[in-house]
Structures are given as structure tokens and as C-alpha cells.
Scaffold this motif. Structure first.
Motif, PDB file in Angstrom:
ATOM      1  N   VAL A 282      18.552 -39.561 -12.113  1.00 11.82           N
ATOM      2  CA  VAL A 282      18.710 -40.654 -13.081  1.00 11.82           C
ATOM      3  C   VAL A 282      18.255 -41.978 -12.460  1.00 11.82           C
ATOM      4  N   PRO A 283      17.875 -42.956 -13.300  1.00 12.94           N
ATOM      5  CA  PRO A 283      17.571 -44.273 -12.736  1.00 12.94           C
ATOM      6  C   PRO A 283      18.855 -44.915 -12.224  1.00 12.94           C
ATOM      7  N   ASP A 284      18.755 -45.617 -11.110  1.00 15.05           N
ATOM      8  CA  ASP A 284      19.923 -46.278 -10.543  1.00 15.05           C
ATOM      9  C   ASP A 284      20.318 -47.424 -11.471  1.00 15.05           C
ATOM     10  N   THR A 285      21.396 -47.215 -12.230  1.00 20.07           N
ATOM     11  CA  THR A 285      21.739 -48.202 -13.264  1.00 20.07           C
ATOM     12  C   THR A 285      22.151 -49.541 -12.679  1.00 20.07           C
ATOM     13  N   ALA A 286      22.472 -49.551 -11.382  1.00 23.75           N
ATOM     14  CA  ALA A 286      22.800 -50.829 -10.752  1.00 23.75           C
ATOM     15  C   ALA A 286      21.569 -51.732 -10.773  1.00 23.75           C
ATOM     16  N   GLU A 287      20.380 -51.124 -10.872  1.00 26.26           N
ATOM     17  CA  GLU A 287      19.153 -51.916 -10.789  1.00 26.26           C
ATOM     18  C   GLU A 287      18.372 -51.903 -12.105  1.00 26.26           C
ATOM     19  N   VAL A 288      18.922 -51.268 -13.129  1.00 27.01           N
ATOM     20  CA  VAL A 288      18.146 -51.060 -14.340  1.00 27.01           C
ATOM     21  C   VAL A 288      18.312 -52.236 -15.313  1.00 27.01           C
ATOM     22  N   LYS A 289      17.255 -52.512 -16.080  1.00 31.08           N
ATOM     23  CA  LYS A 289      17.335 -53.567 -17.092  1.00 31.08           C
ATOM     24  C   LYS A 289      16.815 -53.015 -18.424  1.00 31.08           C
TER      25      LYS A 289
ATOM     26  N   ARG B 184      12.071 -48.421 -16.814  1.00 27.16           N
ATOM     27  CA  ARG B 184      12.212 -47.514 -15.671  1.00 27.16           C
ATOM     28  C   ARG B 184      11.234 -47.827 -14.553  1.00 27.16           C
ATOM     29  N   ASP B 185      10.242 -48.664 -14.836  1.00 22.49           N
ATOM     30  CA  ASP B 185       9.240 -48.967 -13.815  1.00 22.49           C
ATOM     31  C   ASP B 185       9.881 -49.644 -12.614  1.00 22.49           C
ATOM     32  N   GLY B 186       9.610 -49.101 -11.447  1.00 23.11           N
ATOM     33  CA  GLY B 186      10.094 -49.729 -10.228  1.00 23.11           C
ATOM     34  C   GLY B 186      11.582 -49.579  -9.993  1.00 23.11           C
ATOM     35  N   VAL B 187      12.275 -48.838 -10.852  1.00 25.71           N
ATOM     36  CA  VAL B 187      13.706 -48.622 -10.642  1.00 25.71           C
ATOM     37  C   VAL B 187      13.885 -47.358  -9.798  1.00 25.71           C
ATOM     38  N   PRO B 188      14.630 -47.457  -8.701  1.00 24.94           N
ATOM     39  CA  PRO B 188      14.788 -46.269  -7.867  1.00 24.94           C
ATOM     40  C   PRO B 188      15.549 -45.155  -8.595  1.00 24.94           C
ATOM     41  N   SER B 189      15.200 -43.931  -8.287  1.00 20.07           N
ATOM     42  CA  SER B 189      15.893 -42.786  -8.880  1.00 20.07           C
ATOM     43  C   SER B 189      16.920 -42.246  -7.904  1.00 20.07           C
ATOM     44  N   ILE B 190      18.039 -41.836  -8.438  1.00 16.13           N
ATOM     45  CA  ILE B 190      19.107 -41.303  -7.594  1.00 16.13           C
ATOM     46  C   ILE B 190      19.661 -40.021  -8.214  1.00 16.13           C
ATOM     47  N   ILE B 191      20.451 -39.297  -7.450  1.00 11.04           N
ATOM     48  CA  ILE B 191      21.188 -38.175  -8.023  1.00 11.04           C
ATOM     49  C   ILE B 191      22.381 -38.767  -8.772  1.00 11.04           C
ATOM     50  N   ASN B 192      22.589 -38.325  -9.997  1.00  6.42           N
ATOM     51  CA  ASN B 192      23.704 -38.810 -10.809  1.00  6.42           C
ATOM     52  C   ASN B 192      25.035 -38.689 -10.036  1.00  6.42           C
ATOM     53  N   HIS B 193      25.850 -39.757 -10.089  1.00  4.92           N
ATOM     54  CA  HIS B 193      27.050 -39.820  -9.239  1.00  4.92           C
ATOM     55  C   HIS B 193      27.998 -38.626  -9.428  1.00  4.92           C
ATOM     56  N   ASP B 194      28.304 -38.293 -10.687  1.00 10.43           N
ATOM     57  CA  ASP B 194      29.221 -37.174 -10.947  1.00 10.43           C
ATOM     58  C   ASP B 194      28.662 -35.868 -10.351  1.00 10.43           C
ATOM     59  N   ASP B 195      27.350 -35.692 -10.495  1.00 13.18           N
ATOM     60  CA  ASP B 195      26.710 -34.462 -10.006  1.00 13.18           C
ATOM     61  C   ASP B 195      26.810 -34.379  -8.483  1.00 13.18           C
TER      62      ASP B 195
END
Lengths: 381, 262
Positions: free
Chosen positions: B10-17, B27-38
Motif C-alpha cells: 500500500v502507499p505509505d499514507t503518512a506521506e500520501v496526498k 501515488r507518484d513518488g509516494v513510498p510503498s510499504i507492507i500494510n501495517h495490519d498485514d
């Protein structure tokens, strides 16, 4: 020619960055103030493989390379240079000697626990009377049956406050210059006669452990001679070559960390009706310094990749350290200046970074020694 | 025991606009991470393996770029990884996604399936339960603790005001809350190993026998997005200043009573 990190290194860089931000950042200020390294943090560094990065899996290491190690050094030093030097002395100085010169038996016995994260290493070369000039060395090792008996004193031994294993250099032949009479020994810190003094009070990297270690008739079996008798000078110089890549990376990290802090501040701070980042003077200074940091980083990577490819890297490491350490001092000085009174306050990390930066021009070979190494490689005479 | 963990990149929502015009994620330039719950689910799986033995398999459905999420899971200690990726899977809603993942899980095999409760980019909390329904196995959602006991699992299921402790027989599916477990970091050497391993690709062809093409992708997705928008404050609100705590409570209560909210 490709200046982009591959996928493995990118993911490692992400790990180093996240770990530094999450685990080291909350402790950095306190560790500096108390002049004490957090041993729980050290355990975490060991647990996640930060202390065996460029060493083979067969000895318990990560099976990665020097480039990955420089990425680690940069990311942790962005946040805390003391953590950087703790990792560096262990990895580049203590472990590299064992890895490059140890017998198979010595590697299994002494290198393995250092790189698998169960023990910490340090490096005893510098003496009160022998810094850049190793000729002043006074620590002696006298043969006695199957042992050598070592007496003397070493200063500025990083990690010595909590290290388990010391790569110690002592004179085994006093009839020749030190460069020809020095031998490397593998010494346990808990051997009788080894005494670690108080932490030396310093200007920067104050969280790192750095003590005087004295050796009073320490009996060391001959099986703990590293490499050959009287060939220790070459071992020490080889280790310092490796170490300089780490210090160059540490310098890049300190510089980038300070510039990042300054940029963050410039985007918030308003003076004369606008944010200070909006002034062209601020932008030009930032542009200048980021260019220098990038150049320093590329020089560091070049030296690291040369080491990984088993090419001659000594002058490349010296150039990287000479340049990067200067950049670290320029950038941190600017960061404090740009942040003004706040930059000078201990509430913000840039004053710590400025204090930490100075040592990069001094340890593991001063900038002057770097120039000797570089000029020496150019066959000028 | 074979534990399979489903993860989403998922896109890191801390950095998403949000794009103010289209109300969609930039989503451009937003880092992708593993979803926290997962990730908490993965950590739990690794701990169960350390205690009881067995293997941990990670499964991720997504574009080829999701490979890095699986490498991260391998570097944390997972044994093997599958990427479910195909053009035919594109545009799937939660129902179609669950159909594809369930088909893949039948192929891979499992004793325990762990998914996250919900993904931070969609917040539906539907895929986990839908997978369980399609597999025909029992499910426990909102797990805040998980313990394996013989051939069953004891799960503490979180509610707003209480928790249920349930014993469920394997095979089953659990959806994990972020607070289930603090995930470990990757290991530096683990990253080297992760890239030496193979991420196995499961595409449409390899599931063709168990997957009806009409049930997947946009075609197989009953969900229609009519409009997406950012929640906005509708009224200016009232500011009441300089009240003591008791006066503030009384003032709030008066307002609530006046509007028949309580």
C-alpha cells in the motif's frame, strides 16, 4: 557505469534508514548528554546484523559487501555519528584484521562471534606517544615459552568500554623501526592484566566508548598472533584503509543529516516576512552543499566498490575520507549558522553534529596523513 | 504447520496526498510499504513458527512492483513467497480479489491463513472474511492475540468495549490488528537471502482450472465506485472559551440534549 543502487542495496538502505529513524533517533541526544552508549541499542544492532555486514555467511556474517556497509554507516550517522563509529571500529578495524589475516581456526573462534552479533571488537594501535607516527610505539610483547607477555598502554581505543575482543599491536622486535617490529595479537578484554580506564571526555562522538587501555604483563598464547610475527604494521595499515571508507561514509551521513535538519528548519522559520528557504541566498548555499555531499558520497561508493572488487582502494579511500570529512565540517558549520541561535542550542541536533564532524578529519588517519597516502600513490618523487 | 500470510503493498499514507480536483490518491513518488495490519500478521506467523515449527508462506496480489513487499517479508524471515499478478486480475474489487486469492491458497495449501484486518488505502476490511468464505473455513476477525494449541487456535477478538476469546479448529483464517504484534525489522543478511530466493509468480494461466474469468477483474467485480470525495467539515462549529471543566461538560451536555442526540 551505473550510479544507481541495485535492489538488494536499496532495500538495505531502507532498513538502515528506518532503523536509525525509529530506534536511534529517540536516544541520540540523551546518549550525547550522558556520554554513555545505550547497550540495549547495541544489542539491537547485533540482532539485525548491523555488525557483520561485509562478512561471509560461513563465519556468521551477513554475506553482504562494503557498499552495503557504507550505506549503513551513512544512514546511522545521519542520526547519530557515535553509533556510526561504534559500528565502524568493530567492523572495519577489528573484524577486517581477523577476516584478512586470521587462520581458519582463528576465524571460527574469534571472527564468528564478532560478526554473528554475540561479541564486540576494538582495535588497539594508538598510544599516548604514537598517533600518526607509529614509530613512537612503546607497548612491548616479550616471548616467554608458548606465550608472549605484553606490557604498555593504548589510548583512544574506541569501543573498549564494552568490547570483548581487542586486536592489539605490540612491539616484538625493538631492534628495528616499529614498522618492522610490530605484531598483531588477539586479546580478550577479560584476560588478567588488561585494564580499561574511564571514558575519555571529548568534544564530539560523546556517546561512543573511548578509553585508555593498559596492559600489565598480559599473557597471550602464541596461537593468538594474528598474521606473522613482526608483520603487524601491514595489518594495521590495511585495517585503517578499510576503516577510512567507513569514516568517509560516516562523514557523508553527518553532512546529509545536518543539511536535512537545516532544510526542515528553513521551511518553517520566517524572517523578514517570508520563510528563510525562500531567500535565494539560502537556496544557493543548500545547492552548493548538497552538490558537495553528493560528490563525497560518490567518492565513498567508488572506494567501497573497488574494495568489493578486490582492486587497489587505499588512495581512493584516502581521497574519499579527505574530501567527505571536510564536507561534513563545512555542512555542519553552515547548518548551525543558518539556524542561528537555535542551531547553537542543544535542543536541536545540529550543534551535536558540528561537534561530531570534527573528529572525522582526525581519526583513522588525519587529513594530513590522507594527503601523504594520496601523494604517495601518485609517484610524484 | 503451514502458515500462509496474505499481505498487501500500500502507499505509505503518512506521506500520501489527495488530488484536490479528482479526489484520488496521488501515488507518484509516494513510498510503498507492507500494510501495517498485514505486517503484524506476518510477525505473528513468524513467532508461531519459532515456537511450534512449520513454515511461513507470504502471498501478495498486485502489480510486478509488489515484488519488493514480498522480498521484505522474506528478509524478515518468511520461507517462501508468491506474487499473484496478471493482467486479468487488474481492476478487481474485494470480492474478485478474494476469489483470486482463495484459488491461489487452495493451490498453495495451508493450515492457518492470516490476513490483515484492513488495508490503509481502502479500509474495507472485506478481503480477509471473503477469502475465508470462499475457502469454506472458519474465520476470526480483529485478532489482538493468537495462540496455537494443538489442532486449534485460541484467538482474542477485539470489540469496542470487550473482547471475545475463541477457540477455533485448524484450518482457519484470522484477520490481524496492527496491535497483534510489533513487527521485527528485516535482517541485513536476510535481505541478501531474500533476493537469492525466488518469488514464485501465480498468474491467470496457473489458476485457469479453478478460476472462472467472469468472476475476476473489472468484469467480476460487483462494486461500482460512484464517487470518491474527501470528508469535509460541514459547519464552522462553536468555540466556547474560559470554562471550567464542569462548565464545559454541562455546556456540551446541553447542546447534545437540545439536538436530541442523547
Amino acid at each position: 557505469m551505473d550510479f544507481k543502487l541495485d535492489k538488494v542495496h536499496q532495500l538495505q538502505q531502507q532498513l538502515f534508514r528506518t532503523f536509525a529513524e525509529t530506534e536511534i533517533k529517540p536516544l541520540a541526544k540523551d546518549m550525547d548528554e550522558t556520554e554513555k552508549y545505550d547497550l540495549n541499542l547495541l544489542k539491537k544492532l547485533q540482532k539485525y546484523g548491523f555488525l557483520g555486514i561485509p562478512y561471509a555467511k560461513e563465519y556468521g556474517g551477513c554475506g553482504s559487501d562494503t557498499l552495503a556497509y557504507t550505506l549503513c554507516m551513512e544512514e546511522v550517522s545521519k542520526i547519530d555519528a557515535s553509533t556510526g563509529i561504534t559500528i565502524s571500529v568493530h567492523t572495519s578495524l577489528a573484524c577486517s584484521c581477523l577476516n584478512n589475516f586470521g587462520t581458519e581456526e582463528q576465524k571460527q573462534k574469534f571472527l564468528r562471534p564478532l560478526v554473528d552479533g554475540s561479541k564486540i571488537g576494538c582495535f588497539g594501535l594508538t598510544e599516548p606517544g604514537a598517533g600518526s607516527d607509529v614509530q613512537g610505539a612503546q607497548t612491548v610483547a616479550v616471548e616467554d615459552g608458548d606465550d608472549y607477555v605484553i606490557t604498555g598502554s593504548k589510548i583512544f581505543t574506541t569501543n573498549s568500554g564494552f568490547a570483548d575482543t581487542i586486536i592489539l599491536f605490540a612491539l616484538t622486535d625493538r631492534t628495528v623501526p616499529a614498522a618492522k617490529g610490530l605484531t598483531a595479537f588477539i586479546v580478550d578484554r577479560n584476560m588478567p592484566g588488561v585494564e580499561v580506564g574511564d571514558n575519555i571526555q571529548r568534544m564530539g562522538i560523546r556517546a561512543a566508548s573511548n578509553c585508555i587501555v593498559s596492559y600489565d604483563n598480559v599473557r597471550v598464547p602464541k596461537s593468538r598472533i594474528l598474521g606473522q610475527l613482526n608483520k603487524g604494521f601491514k595489518i594495521a595499515m590495511g585495517a585503517l584503509d578499510c576503516g577510512r571508507i567507513g569514516i568517509a561514509a560516516q562523514s557523508v551521513g553527518i553532512a546529509q543529516g545536518a543539511l536535512n535538519e537545516a532544510i526542515k528548519y528553513a521551511k518553517e522559520r520566517k524572517q523578514f516576512g517570508k520563510k528563510i528557504v525562500a531567500f535565494q541566498n539560502t537556496q544557493f548555499n543548500i545547492a552548493d552543499l548538497q552538490t558537495k555531499i553528493d560528490a563525497a558520497r560518490l567518492m565513498t561508493w567508488r572506494a567501497a566498490i573497488a574494495e568489493d572488487n578486490h582492486e587497489r582502494f587505499s588512495p581512493l579511500a584516502a581521497m574519499a575520507k579527505l574530501f567527505a570529512s571536510d564536507v561534513a565540517n563545512q555542512v555542519t558549520r553552515y547548518a548551525v549558522q543558518m539556524m542561528g541561535g537555535y542551531g547553537y542550542c542543544r535542543e536541536y541536533p545540529v550543534e551535536r553534529m558540528m561537534r561530531d564532524a570534527k573528529i572525522t578529519e582526525i581519526y583513522e588517519g588525519t587529513s594530513e596523513v590522507m594527503k601523504i597516502v594520496i601523494a604517495g600513490s601518485m609517484k610524484l618523487k | 504447520m503451514k502458515i500462509v500470510v496474505c499481505i498487501k503493498q500500500v502507499p505509505d499514507t503518512a506521506e500520501v496526498k489527495l488530488d484536490p480536483k479528482t479526489n484520488t490518491l496521488i501515488r507518484d513518488g509516494v513510498p510503498s510499504i507492507i500494510n501495517h495490519d498485514d505486517k503484524a500478521g506476518l510477525e505473528t506467523a513468524l513467532r508461531i513458527r519459532e515456537e511450534k515449527g512449520g513454515t511461513v508462506t507470504v502471498v501478495c496480489m498486485g502489480p510486478p512492483q509488489a515484488d519488493v513487499a514480498l522480498r521484505e517479508a522474506l528478509a524478515m524471515g518468511a520461507d517462501e513467497a508468491y506474487l499473484l499478478s496478471a493482467r486479468e486480475f487488474g481492476g478487481s474489487d474485494t470480492y474478485a480479489t478474494a476469489t483470486i486469492i482463495a484459488a491461489a491458497l487452495k493451490k498453495i495449501g495451508f493450515d492457518l491463513v492470516i490476513t490483515g484486518r484492513q488495508a490503509i488505502d481502502g479500509d474495507t476490511a472485506q478481503v480477509g472474511p471473503q477469502i475465508a468464505e470462499q475457502l469454506g473455513v472458519p474465520q476470526v476477525t480483529y485478532a489482538e492475540s493468537v495462540k496455537v494449541d494443538g489442532d486449534s487456535v485460541i484467538v482474542k477478538r477485539q470489540f469496542e468495549d470487550r473482547a471475545h476469546v475463541l477457540r477455533v479448529k485448524l484450518p482457519c483464517l484470522i484477520t490481524a490488528l496492527t496491535e497483534l504484534a510489533e513487527p521485527r525489522y528485516m535482517n541485513v543478511g536476510g535481505i541478501v537471502d531474500a533476493y537469492a530466493k525466488q518469488v514464485k509468480i501465480i498468474d491467470f494461466e496457473s489458476l485457469r482450472n479453478s478460476l472462472n474469468p467472469d468472476w475476476i477483474g473489472i468484469k467480476g467485480s460487483p462494486t461500482n465506485v460512484v464517487q470518491s470525495f474527501t470528508k469535509q467539515a460541514k459547519a464552522a462549529g462553536t468555540v466556547m472559551k474560559d470554562l471550567t471543566a464542569d462548565q464545559a461538560v454541562a455546556a456540551i451536555m446541553d447542546k447534545l440534549i437540545a439536538r436530541h442526540l442523547i
